[in-house]
Design a protein around this motif. Structure first.
Motif: not given
Length: 461
Positions: A76-105
């Motif tokens: 949307e703005a500025g520069q995007d890189d690995f570190w920006g991707w990582r911070d956005r990925m944490y939104a998933l890492a901080l919410r997924i449950s064991p049941q959801q992980l099983h379904a995704v895996a």
């Protein structure tokens, strides 16, 4: 010695070349007991209607990130890189449950079978509940992965990850990394419990997140616990230029240099990415016997950079590939882009080829990945060889990419001419496995995705 099951292939990739009339005998444990070439099909053998090649080990995977594929492809703005991707990925890492992980895996592992992988090394660091409380079993997230692998029929090497700090000089993790916290004793205990469970096709190694994520004392402690045990030890290393710069500032050495000079590396170690390595780094890794795991799809997606593939190959360092963030889920694309990245950077063709010994870029990379994948997963053998698990891919000669080609060009066409999965069947432990997701798997995956990404969803527990 004859196996309990006999399979016969008109053509098979054995010992780095095509062999005709190959009898593949499978023993009671689901391993190849004997491989015989130039033998017409016995009456009691099951005839495979196509050329046979080994499947590959997916040597680096974060299964939960399958739920993030396609959700970080806008700027949307500025520069995007690995570190920006990582911070956005944490939104998933901080919410997924064991049941959801099983379904995704479960969805992911079915896709991996379709992509020609029959074993996956899970670099697993989602250890704790999203809200900071305790699971009934501290390995609930790990068991979700193991159960998904068992349900789908893929092999799994679980790698519990040591993760104790947020970066060089830090003494703890950030608030948004609390799910990852695990010291060497925790990871070793997890390894022992997974091995003791005795699950079919499931084994375990150990891992360290990175030099920025694990302090020197963590590495020393883990090595003291592992001792002389013959098991894989994985670590992210030298993926980003900032990581290299931070390591130089903190230690006076580059990451690979530090690992080598500290005396940690040996043939059990798998160095994931190793993107930013200079000739001295490569030479040090070669002397140690350690291997590297390259993830071209993810490294391209995250803007990591290109590894020195000619340098690694010339040094004879074992190498293989992995799917990492799951933007690709098949080895054909990984091998293709491993070579294509070099072609674009060097403005040459057939960079991986070795004239005089192996003129085929596809064959050289494929054979390297077969051997390197065995080491990454902790196996003494992999491929169409006695003692290896009886895993294989049966090619479809009627696939568009393979139709009408001479035999010697088949593997080249698989890697550089196909659209992904030019096989008619996938075999694991001597059995053909379904490689299209059952409706229930797809439905569970879609439900998990809605739960994870709807605006009013709450973090998993």
């Amino acid at each position: 010695m004859s196996g309990l099951k006999k399979l016969h292939a008109p053509l098979a990739w054995v010992d780095g070349r095509w062999q005709r009339d190959v009898l593949l005998s499978v023993d009671a444990s689901g391993h190849w007991s004997e491989i015989t070439i130039n033998l017409p099909a016995p009456a009691d053998a099951e005839r495979l209607n196509g050329p046979v090649i080994p499947s590959l080990v997916n040597a680096h995977s974060h299964a939960f990130q399958r739920a993030f594929v396609g959700l970080a492809e806008r700027r949307e703005a500025g520069q995007d890189d690995f570190w920006g991707w990582r911070d956005r990925m944490y939104a998933l890492a901080l919410r997924i449950s064991p049941q959801q992980l099983h379904a995704v895996a479960s969805q992911l592992y079915t896709e991996m079978l379709r992509g020609g992988y029959t074993q996956v090394c899970e670099f697993h660091y989602l250890h704790h509940p999203a809200q900071g409380q305790e699971f009934d079993d501290e390995l609930d997230m790990a068991w979700a992965l193991a159960t998904a692998a068992e349900d789908v029929g893929i092999g799994l090497t679980l790698l519990p990850v040591v993760y104790t700090r947020s970066g060089f000089g830090a003494d703890s993790l950030r608030a948004d990394q609390h799910r990852f916290a695990a010291d060497a004793d925790w990871a070793w205990r997890a390894h022992q419990r997974v091995m003791a469970a005795g699950l079919p096709r499931v084994n375990a190694g150990v891992a360290l997140h990175s030099l920025r994520g694990a302090a020197p004392q963590d590495i020393t402690r883990l090595q003291s616990l592992v001792g002389a045990a013959d098991l894989p030890i994985h670590i992210h290393v030298a993926e980003q230029t900032l990581e290299v710069a931070d390591c130089l500032k903190a230690t006076g050495m580059r990451p690979l240099q530090w690992l080598a000079e500290a005396g940690h590396l040996d043939p059990r170690w798998q160095l994931v990415h190793a993107t930013h390595a200079d000739p001295a780094d490569i030479e040090a890794v070669a002397r140690s016997g350690a291997g590297i795991v390259i993830c071209p799809g993810t490294e391209a997606n995250l803007g990591d950079g290109l590894c020195d593939l000619p340098g690694w190959l010339q040094a004879g360092v074992p190498l293989t590939v992995g799917s990492d963030s799951q933007v690709t889920r098949g080895w054909v694309e990984e091998l293709r882009w491993l070579e294509y990245g070099q072609r674009l950077a060097l403005r040459q063709r057939n960079v991986a080829a070795a004239p005089g010994s192996q003129p085929s870029s596809a064959a050289r990379l494929f054979d390297a990945a077969v051997a390197g994948g065995a080491r990454a997963a902790g196996f003494s053998a992999w491929g169409l060889t006695p003692g290896a698990r009886a895993d294989a891919l049966v090619l479809n000669r009627d696939a568009d990419a393979l139709r009408g080609l001479p035999d010697e060009a088949l593997l080249d066409a698989v890697v550089f001419g196909s659209n992904g999965s030019p096989w008619q069947s996938v075999w694991v432990a001597g059995r053909a496995r379904p490689w299209r997701a059952p409706q229930r798997v797809g439905d569970a995956f879609e439900a998990a995705m809605r739960e994870l990404w709807s605006p009013d969803s709450t973090p998993g527990s």
